[in-house]
Design a protein around this motif. Sequence first.
Motif, PDB file in Angstrom:
ATOM      1  N   ASP A  34      33.326  46.002  39.307  1.00  0.00           N
ATOM      2  CA  ASP A  34      34.171  47.304  38.898  1.00  0.00           C
ATOM      3  C   ASP A  34      34.968  47.445  40.384  1.00  0.00           C
ATOM      4  OD1 ASP A  34      35.552  49.398  37.880  1.00  0.00           O
ATOM      5  OD2 ASP A  34      33.846  50.403  37.383  1.00  0.00           O
ATOM      6  N   SER A  35      36.059  48.208  40.399  1.00  0.00           N
ATOM      7  CA  SER A  35      36.838  48.445  41.444  1.00  0.00           C
ATOM      8  C   SER A  35      36.252  48.571  42.689  1.00  0.00           C
ATOM      9  CB  SER A  35      37.902  49.500  41.293  1.00  0.00           C
ATOM     10  OG  SER A  35      38.543  49.328  40.144  1.00  0.00           O
ATOM     11  N   ILE A  36      36.533  47.679  43.859  1.00  0.00           N
ATOM     12  CA  ILE A  36      36.095  47.864  45.070  1.00  0.00           C
ATOM     13  C   ILE A  36      36.605  49.043  45.956  1.00  0.00           C
ATOM     14  CG2 ILE A  36      35.740  46.464  47.233  1.00  0.00           C
ATOM     15  CD1 ILE A  36      35.903  44.104  45.328  1.00  0.00           C
ATOM     16  N   SER A  37      35.773  49.830  46.427  1.00  0.00           N
ATOM     17  CA  SER A  37      35.981  51.139  47.341  1.00  0.00           C
ATOM     18  C   SER A  37      35.911  50.742  48.575  1.00  0.00           C
ATOM     19  CB  SER A  37      35.085  52.147  46.382  1.00  0.00           C
ATOM     20  OG  SER A  37      33.925  51.746  46.815  1.00  0.00           O
ATOM     21  N   SER A  38      35.205  50.159  49.341  1.00  0.00           N
ATOM     22  CA  SER A  38      35.370  50.067  50.629  1.00  0.00           C
ATOM     23  C   SER A  38      34.709  48.587  50.894  1.00  0.00           C
ATOM     24  CB  SER A  38      34.391  51.269  51.328  1.00  0.00           C
ATOM     25  OG  SER A  38      32.845  50.833  51.407  1.00  0.00           O
ATOM     26  N   GLN A 309      46.828  41.643  41.543  1.00  0.00           N
ATOM     27  CA  GLN A 309      46.217  42.988  41.656  1.00  0.00           C
ATOM     28  C   GLN A 309      46.670  43.855  42.921  1.00  0.00           C
ATOM     29  OE1 GLN A 309      42.965  43.925  39.116  1.00  0.00           O
ATOM     30  NE2 GLN A 309      42.161  42.158  39.707  1.00  0.00           N
ATOM     31  N   SER A 310      46.354  44.996  42.935  1.00  0.00           N
ATOM     32  CA  SER A 310      46.358  45.781  43.989  1.00  0.00           C
ATOM     33  C   SER A 310      45.377  45.313  45.298  1.00  0.00           C
ATOM     34  CB  SER A 310      46.215  47.321  43.878  1.00  0.00           C
ATOM     35  OG  SER A 310      45.148  47.508  43.015  1.00  0.00           O
ATOM     36  N   ILE A 311      45.658  45.643  46.386  1.00  0.00           N
ATOM     37  CA  ILE A 311      44.387  45.292  47.404  1.00  0.00           C
ATOM     38  C   ILE A 311      44.105  46.838  47.796  1.00  0.00           C
ATOM     39  CG2 ILE A 311      44.055  44.168  49.683  1.00  0.00           C
ATOM     40  CD1 ILE A 311      46.029  42.394  49.128  1.00  0.00           C
ATOM     41  N   PRO A 312      42.844  47.421  47.579  1.00  0.00           N
ATOM     42  CA  PRO A 312      42.482  48.718  47.966  1.00  0.00           C
ATOM     43  C   PRO A 312      41.745  48.625  49.476  1.00  0.00           C
ATOM     44  CG  PRO A 312      40.833  47.603  46.361  1.00  0.00           C
ATOM     45  CD  PRO A 312      41.970  46.745  46.510  1.00  0.00           C
ATOM     46  N   VAL A 313      41.495  47.712  49.829  1.00  0.00           N
ATOM     47  CA  VAL A 313      40.901  47.705  51.091  1.00  0.00           C
ATOM     48  C   VAL A 313      41.066  46.648  51.854  1.00  0.00           C
ATOM     49  CG1 VAL A 313      38.808  49.279  50.367  1.00  0.00           C
ATOM     50  CG2 VAL A 313      38.557  46.819  50.299  1.00  0.00           C
ATOM     51  N   VAL A 327      40.824  42.432  46.347  1.00  0.00           N
ATOM     52  CA  VAL A 327      41.827  42.254  45.272  1.00  0.00           C
ATOM     53  C   VAL A 327      41.330  42.832  44.018  1.00  0.00           C
ATOM     54  CG1 VAL A 327      43.366  40.908  43.843  1.00  0.00           C
ATOM     55  CG2 VAL A 327      42.729  40.316  46.344  1.00  0.00           C
ATOM     56  N   SER A 328      41.546  43.920  43.572  1.00  0.00           N
ATOM     57  CA  SER A 328      40.768  44.955  42.789  1.00  0.00           C
ATOM     58  C   SER A 328      41.723  46.084  42.140  1.00  0.00           C
ATOM     59  CB  SER A 328      39.669  45.385  43.403  1.00  0.00           C
ATOM     60  OG  SER A 328      38.781  46.277  42.511  1.00  0.00           O
ATOM     61  N   TYR A 329      41.619  46.252  40.957  1.00  0.00           N
ATOM     62  CA  TYR A 329      42.706  47.334  40.292  1.00  0.00           C
ATOM     63  C   TYR A 329      42.244  48.504  41.258  1.00  0.00           C
ATOM     64  CZ  TYR A 329      45.124  50.113  37.075  1.00  0.00           C
ATOM     65  OH  TYR A 329      46.100  50.754  36.174  1.00  0.00           O
ATOM     66  N   ASP A 330      43.395  49.495  41.299  1.00  0.00           N
ATOM     67  CA  ASP A 330      43.285  50.515  42.034  1.00  0.00           C
ATOM     68  C   ASP A 330      43.543  51.842  40.924  1.00  0.00           C
ATOM     69  OD1 ASP A 330      46.030  50.563  41.497  1.00  0.00           O
ATOM     70  OD2 ASP A 330      46.693  50.598  43.510  1.00  0.00           O
ATOM     71  N   TRP A 331      43.709  51.482  39.814  1.00  0.00           N
ATOM     72  CA  TRP A 331      44.034  52.560  38.647  1.00  0.00           C
ATOM     73  C   TRP A 331      45.347  53.534  38.915  1.00  0.00           C
ATOM     74  CZ3 TRP A 331      41.230  52.243  34.108  1.00  0.00           C
ATOM     75  CH2 TRP A 331      40.389  51.391  34.112  1.00  0.00           C
ATOM     76  N   ALA A 332      46.080  52.895  39.480  1.00  0.00           N
ATOM     77  CA  ALA A 332      47.265  53.780  39.716  1.00  0.00           C
ATOM     78  C   ALA A 332      48.158  53.913  38.547  1.00  0.00           C
ATOM     79  CB  ALA A 332      47.846  52.993  40.963  1.00  0.00           C
ATOM     80  N   LYS A 333      47.902  52.791  37.449  1.00  0.00           N
ATOM     81  CA  LYS A 333      48.589  52.762  36.223  1.00  0.00           C
ATOM     82  C   LYS A 333      47.695  53.460  35.149  1.00  0.00           C
ATOM     83  CE  LYS A 333      52.479  49.750  37.864  1.00  0.00           C
ATOM     84  NZ  LYS A 333      53.196  48.686  37.885  1.00  0.00           N
ATOM     85  N   LYS A 342      41.367  40.063  34.893  1.00  0.00           N
ATOM     86  CA  LYS A 342      41.655  39.665  36.374  1.00  0.00           C
ATOM     87  C   LYS A 342      40.574  39.663  37.519  1.00  0.00           C
ATOM     88  CE  LYS A 342      46.644  40.726  35.977  1.00  0.00           C
ATOM     89  NZ  LYS A 342      47.895  41.586  36.412  1.00  0.00           N
ATOM     90  N   GLY A 343      39.632  40.619  36.856  1.00  0.00           N
ATOM     91  CA  GLY A 343      38.302  40.669  37.714  1.00  0.00           C
ATOM     92  C   GLY A 343      38.427  41.392  38.920  1.00  0.00           C
ATOM     93  N   HIS A 344      37.344  41.390  39.901  1.00  0.00           N
ATOM     94  CA  HIS A 344      37.602  41.928  41.344  1.00  0.00           C
ATOM     95  C   HIS A 344      37.171  40.866  42.254  1.00  0.00           C
ATOM     96  CE1 HIS A 344      37.740  45.669  39.044  1.00  0.00           C
ATOM     97  NE2 HIS A 344      37.076  45.230  38.377  1.00  0.00           N
ATOM     98  N   HIS A 345      37.917  40.636  43.437  1.00  0.00           N
ATOM     99  CA  HIS A 345      37.710  39.549  44.417  1.00  0.00           C
ATOM    100  C   HIS A 345      37.664  40.252  45.714  1.00  0.00           C
ATOM    101  CE1 HIS A 345      38.630  37.119  40.775  1.00  0.00           C
ATOM    102  NE2 HIS A 345      39.701  37.901  40.771  1.00  0.00           N
TER     103      HIS A 345
END
Length: 373
Positions: A34-38, A309-313, A327-333, A342-345
């Motif tokens: 799931d989305s990467i937070s830190s 995808q977005s780069i959250p960190v 590279v992981s979705y930031d849920w902005a949309k 697209k997964g999380h990388h």
Amino acid sequence: GNNKRAIPKILMNFGQPPPHNPNKDYEVQGAPADSISSLSWTRGCPKTFLIVTSWDKTVKVWEIQKSQQGPIVACNAVKGPEHSHDLPVLCSAVSRDARVFSGGCDKVVKCWELGSQGKAPYPVAGHDQPVKCVSYVEEGSFLITAGWDSTVKFWDLRTPQPVGQLSIPGSAVDMDVTFPMATFLAPREILIYDLQSRREIKKMEPHHTMKEQLRCIGNFPDVKNNPGFAAGSIEGRVCIMYMNDTPQNSKNFSFKCHRENNGIDVYAVHAISFHPTFGTFSTVGGNGNLSFWDKDAKQRLKVFSNCDQSIPVGKFNDDGTLFGYAVSYDWAKGQEGYVPAKGHHILIHSVEEGEVKNKPPKPKAGTLGRVGR
């Protein structure tokens, strides 16, 4: 027949980098679901560890083996153990003696001793609402946490209760600690705190051009001689703020970044990280872009190709030779912008000195703001 079908796929992989990694950086295997937070690096440890937290409730660790290859440091990631919280994890920090601290939506900060095989993570701190930020201060051997309950707490890990607490004007958004200075980010205000005297120095509003909610902060590395910070917002803008600035001779400024379509499409600046040697800095954002900047020369040093995808960190390691980012979705949309395929990388860029070294100011240097991304 099978071989014939396989060949074009292999050639395609060699020819075209995958859309999540257009810059052909090293990809760490075993990323969260799931989305990467830190993302945190060990500092001053004999071994280099990379810690990653996620909304999938996990805290994952890799040992990063480094080898010098010409002008860059190449790396190889070896997956280590992992543990989880009861709810999504939002933040992480790591001490020199390889204790990992993680906090999140279960309102608890856990300590996980990487060196002790088999010892379960245990709680060391807590808030009344989710824990958004955590940092371990080596200089005083204490922990700082900030939460969505609008408080910052200071913890001596030998006692169960906080040894200090302060209020911030709104939920904690981000914080950075560069001894002796700590900066705490609320949605519209920055609180600067002196860790030596244990007192608040001042509250600051961002640069007057910053109209929207703040998202991230990074302190200048040399805070003793040149105290200041960079702060990014959801409106694709970063401000550079000097603590000893005066209205008569102001050096503070802001610039636009992480924008597309000639500036029409505006994305959040998600993270800022200063290079430990040169004092230049990185920004990563919702448009999938990573850039390196020089605040003194007021120019961009390196622009990378946009990820899909977005780069959250994104963060430099302790000697600035590696830059880790997700590279992981930031849920902005919202849900409609989420593409599970697209997964999380997790990617690591080997930093060349020329990408981050200060440049002489351009003659008639304008602002950084003319930059599209």
